[in-house]
Design an enzyme around this catalytic site. Sequence first.
Site, PDB file in Angstrom:
ATOM      1  N   ARG A  86     -32.327  12.383  79.922  1.00 35.95           N
ATOM      2  CA  ARG A  86     -31.834  11.378  80.862  1.00 35.95           C
ATOM      3  C   ARG A  86     -32.572  11.428  82.197  1.00 35.95           C
ATOM      4  O   ARG A  86     -32.863  10.394  82.783  1.00 35.95           O
ATOM      5  CB  ARG A  86     -30.324  11.538  81.069  1.00 35.95           C
ATOM      6  CG  ARG A  86     -29.511  11.120  79.864  1.00 35.95           C
ATOM      7  CD  ARG A  86     -28.028  11.380  80.064  1.00 35.95           C
ATOM      8  NE  ARG A  86     -27.274  11.027  78.867  1.00 35.95           N
ATOM      9  CZ  ARG A  86     -26.642   9.886  78.698  1.00 35.95           C
ATOM     10  NH1 ARG A  86     -26.650   8.977  79.650  1.00 35.95           N
ATOM     11  NH2 ARG A  86     -25.988   9.638  77.585  1.00 35.95           N
ATOM     12  N   ARG A 124     -29.681  -1.787  92.336  1.00 38.68           N
ATOM     13  CA  ARG A 124     -28.888  -0.884  91.505  1.00 38.68           C
ATOM     14  C   ARG A 124     -29.804  -0.173  90.522  1.00 38.68           C
ATOM     15  O   ARG A 124     -30.642  -0.810  89.863  1.00 38.68           O
ATOM     16  CB  ARG A 124     -27.810  -1.661  90.756  1.00 38.68           C
ATOM     17  CG  ARG A 124     -27.207  -0.851  89.614  1.00 38.68           C
ATOM     18  CD  ARG A 124     -25.872  -1.351  89.149  1.00 38.68           C
ATOM     19  NE  ARG A 124     -25.577  -0.941  87.784  1.00 38.68           N
ATOM     20  CZ  ARG A 124     -25.368   0.306  87.367  1.00 38.68           C
ATOM     21  NH1 ARG A 124     -25.441   1.305  88.237  1.00 38.68           N
ATOM     22  NH2 ARG A 124     -25.108   0.579  86.105  1.00 38.68           N
ATOM     23  N   ARG A 146     -26.834  11.830  91.354  1.00 38.51           N
ATOM     24  CA  ARG A 146     -28.119  11.210  91.028  1.00 38.51           C
ATOM     25  C   ARG A 146     -28.794  10.687  92.289  1.00 38.51           C
ATOM     26  O   ARG A 146     -30.020  10.691  92.396  1.00 38.51           O
ATOM     27  CB  ARG A 146     -27.929  10.066  90.028  1.00 38.51           C
ATOM     28  CG  ARG A 146     -27.807  10.523  88.595  1.00 38.51           C
ATOM     29  CD  ARG A 146     -27.792   9.332  87.650  1.00 38.51           C
ATOM     30  NE  ARG A 146     -27.850   9.745  86.258  1.00 38.51           N
ATOM     31  CZ  ARG A 146     -27.827   8.905  85.237  1.00 38.51           C
ATOM     32  NH1 ARG A 146     -27.757   7.609  85.454  1.00 38.51           N
ATOM     33  NH2 ARG A 146     -27.880   9.357  84.008  1.00 38.51           N
ATOM     34  N   GLY A 156     -24.922   4.844  90.442  1.00 40.11           N
ATOM     35  CA  GLY A 156     -23.485   5.026  90.433  1.00 40.11           C
ATOM     36  C   GLY A 156     -23.083   6.440  90.825  1.00 40.11           C
ATOM     37  O   GLY A 156     -22.133   6.653  91.580  1.00 40.11           O
ATOM     38  N   SER A 200     -27.603   3.381  84.291  1.00 43.53           N
ATOM     39  CA  SER A 200     -27.728   3.324  82.841  1.00 43.53           C
ATOM     40  C   SER A 200     -26.968   2.123  82.288  1.00 43.53           C
ATOM     41  O   SER A 200     -26.133   1.525  82.969  1.00 43.53           O
ATOM     42  CB  SER A 200     -27.194   4.619  82.214  1.00 43.53           C
ATOM     43  OG  SER A 200     -25.848   4.833  82.593  1.00 43.53           O
ATOM     44  N   ARG A 241     -15.721  11.036 101.123  1.00 39.13           N
ATOM     45  CA  ARG A 241     -15.149  10.983  99.768  1.00 39.13           C
ATOM     46  C   ARG A 241     -16.127  11.463  98.697  1.00 39.13           C
ATOM     47  O   ARG A 241     -16.026  11.111  97.522  1.00 39.13           O
ATOM     48  CB  ARG A 241     -14.665   9.575  99.429  1.00 39.13           C
ATOM     49  CG  ARG A 241     -13.474   9.107 100.262  1.00 39.13           C
ATOM     50  CD  ARG A 241     -13.112   7.665  99.958  1.00 39.13           C
ATOM     51  NE  ARG A 241     -11.913   7.265 100.686  1.00 39.13           N
ATOM     52  CZ  ARG A 241     -10.688   7.210 100.160  1.00 39.13           C
ATOM     53  NH1 ARG A 241     -10.511   7.527  98.884  1.00 39.13           N
ATOM     54  NH2 ARG A 241      -9.660   6.830 100.883  1.00 39.13           N
ATOM     55  N   ASP A 290     -27.619   4.329  75.716  1.00 38.07           N
ATOM     56  CA  ASP A 290     -26.938   4.302  74.423  1.00 38.07           C
ATOM     57  C   ASP A 290     -27.030   2.882  73.870  1.00 38.07           C
ATOM     58  O   ASP A 290     -27.466   1.969  74.582  1.00 38.07           O
ATOM     59  CB  ASP A 290     -25.481   4.754  74.550  1.00 38.07           C
ATOM     60  CG  ASP A 290     -24.710   3.917  75.555  1.00 38.07           C
ATOM     61  OD1 ASP A 290     -24.033   2.964  75.125  1.00 38.07           O
ATOM     62  OD2 ASP A 290     -24.769   4.192  76.766  1.00 38.07           O
TER      63      ASP A 290
END
Length: 235
Positions: A217, A87, A24, A20, A90, A43, A204
């Site tokens: 992470r 994909r 990353r 996403g 998280s 963008r 989480d």
Amino acid sequence: MTIHIGAEPGQIAETVLMPGDPLRAEWAANTFLDDAKCVNRVRGMLGFTGTYKGNPVTIHGSGMGMPSLSIYANELIRDYGAKTLIRIGSCGGMQDMVGIRDVILAMTASTLSTPSRGIFRELNFAPCADYGLLRSAADAASARGITHHVGGIYSSDVFYDERPDLNEQMMRHGILGVEMEAAELYILAARYGVRALAVLTVSDHLVTHEALPSEDRERSFGEMVEIALEAAFPS
């Protein structure tokens, strides 16, 4: 070039990993790909193409939520010829046996709505992963001793959810985790006849209320990228 992707023809690989967060994507490309080059900055949604064990790979951000992912996945498939889309991101855990840092391989993705809902009208379409990718990802995780779970997830269309009753039903019916993109990716893959999979790190937990510390992470995200790459190019 398309409206949202500035890559030239031939700069997008047939295999695309989609985190996403565009930063990353940059980190993963610099860490795992050889000769990674930035092919998109439109963008601020960064995309990079390089090679993994000699195989061309693009790592391209998707943004947050199904509408954003739908834009990029549509253009990557339709205009650039992407054939395998994975994909990497998280998710929140929804079962007691799913722990923080575990990896979820999403076999199915339930949802209330997606950008594609208008096409199906009254039909409740069941979005699912490509079995070959799913099997290869599970093999790759097992070979690396990474705790992983295979099963259904829930793709929510909101982040700040105010439906505890719905979450209770998801948990009751064995949903492993919640995220915001996979269902639309699986629907688009079915529509265009390409392969898709979601490989998710539990950051989480909705039951235990644990959260992965920020310093951990990156390490956990790296395990997920390795699984995705090995799923796309099994040894």
